[in-house]
Design a protein around this motif. Structure first.
Motif, PDB file in Angstrom:
ATOM      1  N   SER A 142       5.640  -6.556  10.210  1.00  0.00           N
ATOM      2  CA  SER A 142       4.385  -6.039  10.761  1.00  0.00           C
ATOM      3  C   SER A 142       3.222  -6.955  10.407  1.00  0.00           C
ATOM      4  CB  SER A 142       4.103  -4.626  10.235  1.00  0.00           C
ATOM      5  OG  SER A 142       3.903  -4.647   8.831  1.00  0.00           O
ATOM      6  N   TYR A 143       2.206  -6.892  11.255  1.00  0.00           N
ATOM      7  CA  TYR A 143       0.944  -7.580  10.964  1.00  0.00           C
ATOM      8  C   TYR A 143      -0.185  -6.740  11.539  1.00  0.00           C
ATOM      9  CZ  TYR A 143      -2.833 -10.942  10.731  1.00  0.00           C
ATOM     10  OH  TYR A 143      -4.028 -11.540  10.447  1.00  0.00           O
ATOM     11  N   ALA A 144      -1.135  -6.391  10.680  1.00  0.00           N
ATOM     12  CA  ALA A 144      -2.295  -5.605  11.112  1.00  0.00           C
ATOM     13  C   ALA A 144      -3.552  -6.166  10.453  1.00  0.00           C
ATOM     14  CB  ALA A 144      -2.104  -4.135  10.750  1.00  0.00           C
ATOM     15  N   GLY A 145      -3.651  -7.506  10.462  1.00  0.00           N
ATOM     16  CA  GLY A 145      -4.758  -8.173   9.807  1.00  0.00           C
ATOM     17  C   GLY A 145      -4.384  -8.534   8.379  1.00  0.00           C
ATOM     18  N   GLY A 146      -5.229  -9.265   7.717  1.00  0.00           N
ATOM     19  CA  GLY A 146      -4.945  -9.647   6.330  1.00  0.00           C
ATOM     20  C   GLY A 146      -4.461 -11.078   6.227  1.00  0.00           C
ATOM     21  N   ALA A 147      -4.088 -11.446   5.012  1.00  0.00           N
ATOM     22  CA  ALA A 147      -3.744 -12.836   4.726  1.00  0.00           C
ATOM     23  C   ALA A 147      -2.404 -13.243   5.313  1.00  0.00           C
ATOM     24  CB  ALA A 147      -3.738 -13.064   3.213  1.00  0.00           C
ATOM     25  N   HIS A 148      -1.470 -12.305   5.443  1.00  0.00           N
ATOM     26  CA  HIS A 148      -0.135 -12.662   5.923  1.00  0.00           C
ATOM     27  C   HIS A 148       0.555 -11.422   6.482  1.00  0.00           C
ATOM     28  CE1 HIS A 148       1.505 -10.625   2.401  1.00  0.00           C
ATOM     29  NE2 HIS A 148       0.713 -11.358   1.622  1.00  0.00           N
ATOM     30  N   PRO A 149       1.590 -11.616   7.295  1.00  0.00           N
ATOM     31  CA  PRO A 149       2.391 -10.470   7.746  1.00  0.00           C
ATOM     32  C   PRO A 149       3.137  -9.853   6.566  1.00  0.00           C
ATOM     33  CG  PRO A 149       2.798 -12.431   9.088  1.00  0.00           C
ATOM     34  CD  PRO A 149       2.051 -12.873   7.869  1.00  0.00           C
ATOM     35  N   ASN A 150       3.689  -8.678   6.804  1.00  0.00           N
ATOM     36  CA  ASN A 150       4.508  -8.017   5.795  1.00  0.00           C
ATOM     37  C   ASN A 150       5.899  -7.751   6.341  1.00  0.00           C
ATOM     38  OD1 ASN A 150       2.657  -7.618   3.513  1.00  0.00           O
ATOM     39  ND2 ASN A 150       1.514  -6.318   4.932  1.00  0.00           N
ATOM     40  N   TYR A 151       6.861  -7.629   5.447  1.00  0.00           N
ATOM     41  CA  TYR A 151       8.200  -7.254   5.888  1.00  0.00           C
ATOM     42  C   TYR A 151       8.891  -6.464   4.786  1.00  0.00           C
ATOM     43  CZ  TYR A 151      10.139 -11.125   3.063  1.00  0.00           C
ATOM     44  OH  TYR A 151      10.496 -11.972   2.045  1.00  0.00           O
ATOM     45  N   TYR A 152       9.812  -5.621   5.209  1.00  0.00           N
ATOM     46  CA  TYR A 152      10.621  -4.871   4.253  1.00  0.00           C
ATOM     47  C   TYR A 152      11.939  -4.507   4.911  1.00  0.00           C
ATOM     48  CZ  TYR A 152       9.225  -0.517   6.653  1.00  0.00           C
ATOM     49  OH  TYR A 152       9.018   0.472   7.589  1.00  0.00           O
ATOM     50  N   TYR A 153      12.886  -4.031   4.091  1.00  0.00           N
ATOM     51  CA  TYR A 153      14.227  -3.730   4.571  1.00  0.00           C
ATOM     52  C   TYR A 153      14.536  -2.245   4.409  1.00  0.00           C
ATOM     53  CZ  TYR A 153      14.966  -8.772   4.377  1.00  0.00           C
ATOM     54  OH  TYR A 153      14.858 -10.119   4.562  1.00  0.00           O
ATOM     55  N   GLY A 154      15.342  -1.744   5.320  1.00  0.00           N
ATOM     56  CA  GLY A 154      15.921  -0.418   5.211  1.00  0.00           C
ATOM     57  C   GLY A 154      17.398  -0.529   5.547  1.00  0.00           C
TER      58      GLY A 154
END
Length: 397
Positions: free
Chosen positions: A159-171
């Motif tokens: 995901s990316y919703a602004g900020g310094a970098h995108p984020n990611y995680y696992y399920g």
């Protein structure tokens, strides 16, 4: 449709290596046309040995998109997500379980897009730089195992919703295909305390304690296991091992990346309640992306390392594949590289599926059988990701 032995030089003396020899010269994809036409299907049916050790359940992966646009018809937020459906034989309980998870993922991504869209509308009124757009939320599903014992799926969220970098995680989503019941960690593991100790031991083989955000990995695992109904402890169940995946910020920083511990059933039989069956002679194992290291056993015992170097535009320039430092750096030019471990009897190979501009695809093939990563050849086709590759005797390109 293809057989791995046809693509890998010297993989089997019993199979004519015609396709593999042509792969080296880059002519095979055009001459054999094994990317889906009738000639390729006939080749696989005639030359591929039947695999009677696993009751494979083939799953088809679809991709959907949901987006929001501004008044000028520009996309400002989008969501992309996968769904999985059974191909062939009907499994009523499994189908219901997959549909439930498909719906949950869809609702999650669509809710993110709606939330991000409202945020973008407000931020645009406050002069949000348009180069930061579009925002996005994505979920991709990788099938780790799919047979009559267990169906195990790794879910990758970006995901990316602004900020310094995108984020990611696992399920992850693990289900009994016979009953459709979701498997929790307590259904799989006998001793959580022992599991926590083994996970800590495995992770500390690849990182230093100074990189941890937590005082104790084992205690963090126990905490996650206690909250397992919330999906805190992410694990998948492969053919030879369970893999426990920790997203950024779970135990290490974003810069340190995701971490994983691979626990082999045969090495720790006392840990597991379930009977996962005999490890098949032939199978494909997806080496989880985001991991820089992967633990191997047998004749290839050691740490499989992927070192990727990118240019300023985000394209990978070189890829180094090595086992315990033994390997080589190769020039590549792609923006996605997905590794697959291919087990064929007592041999182990690596196929790296690389995607570059205009969806150009090719497979770089390495031999890992001797405990050293040796580049063999490049084949001008990529894995058909709508049909997740698990059976090396029959998969789609």
């Amino acid at each position: 449709t293809a057989c791995a032995e046809d693509l890998i030089p010297g993989a089997s003396a019993s199979v004519a290596p015609k396709a593999a020899q042509e792969a080296v010269s880059g002519e095979s994809a055009q001459k054999e046309k094994i990317s889906g036409d009738s000639a390729g299907q006939d080749m696989a049916e005639e030359e591929s040995p039947a695999d009677d050790t696993v009751e494979w359940i083939p799953l088809k992966r679809l991709e959907e998109r949901y987006e929001k646009k501004d008044d000028s018809d520009n996309v400002i937020v989008y969501g992309t997500y996968n769904s999985l459906n059974i191909e062939g034989k009907e499994y009523v309980s499994l189908n219901a379980a997959l549909n439930k998870e498909n719906n949950r993922v869809e609702q999650t991504i669509r809710a993110d897009v709606d939330d991000y869209s409202a945020s973008v509308a407000e931020d645009l009124d406050n002069d949000l730089p348009e180069e930061l757009l579009p925002f996005y939320s994505e979920c991709y599903m990788d099938v780790i195992r799919s047979d009559e014992t267990v169906v195990s799926i790794l879910e990758k969220y970006y995901s990316y919703a602004g900020g310094a970098h995108p984020n990611y995680y696992y399920g992850a989503y693990n289900v009994d295909p016979q009953t459709g019941e979701v498997l929790t960690i307590n259904d799989v593991v006998n001793d959580i305390d022992k599991l926590a100790e083994v996970i800590e031991e495995e992770i500390l083989k690849t990182i230093d304690k100074e990189e941890l955000l937590v005082d104790s990995i084992s205690q963090e695992v126990r905490n996650m296991a206690d909250d397992n109904e919330l999906g805190e402890l992410t694990f998948t169940l492969g053919y030879s091992a369970a893999e426990f995946t920790f997203s950024p910020y779970a135990i290490t920083s974003y810069a340190a990346g995701a971490q994983a511990a691979r626990i082999e059933y045969g090495k720790y039989p006392e840990l597991f309640k379930m009977d996962f069956g005999a490890v098949p002679e032939d199978y494909i194992e997806f080496a989880v992306d985001g991991m820089t290291c992967y633990t191997l056993s047998g004749a290839s015992a050691g740490t499989l390392d992927f070192k990727e170097n990118y240019d300023e535009d985000g394209y990978m320039e070189t890829l180094t594949v090595s086992i315990n430092g033994k390997g080589e750096e190769r020039e590549v030019y792609c923006f996605v590289a997905e590794p697959y471990l291919v087990h064929l009897k007592d041999k182990l190979f690596l196929m790296v599926d690389e995607t570059s501009d205009n969806d150009y695809r090719h497979l770089d093939i390495y031999d890992l059988s001797s405990g050293e990563a040796k580049y063999l050849s490049t084949f001008n086709a990529g894995m058909d990701m709508s049909l997740m590759p698990l059976n090396p005797n029959r998969f789609s390109l």
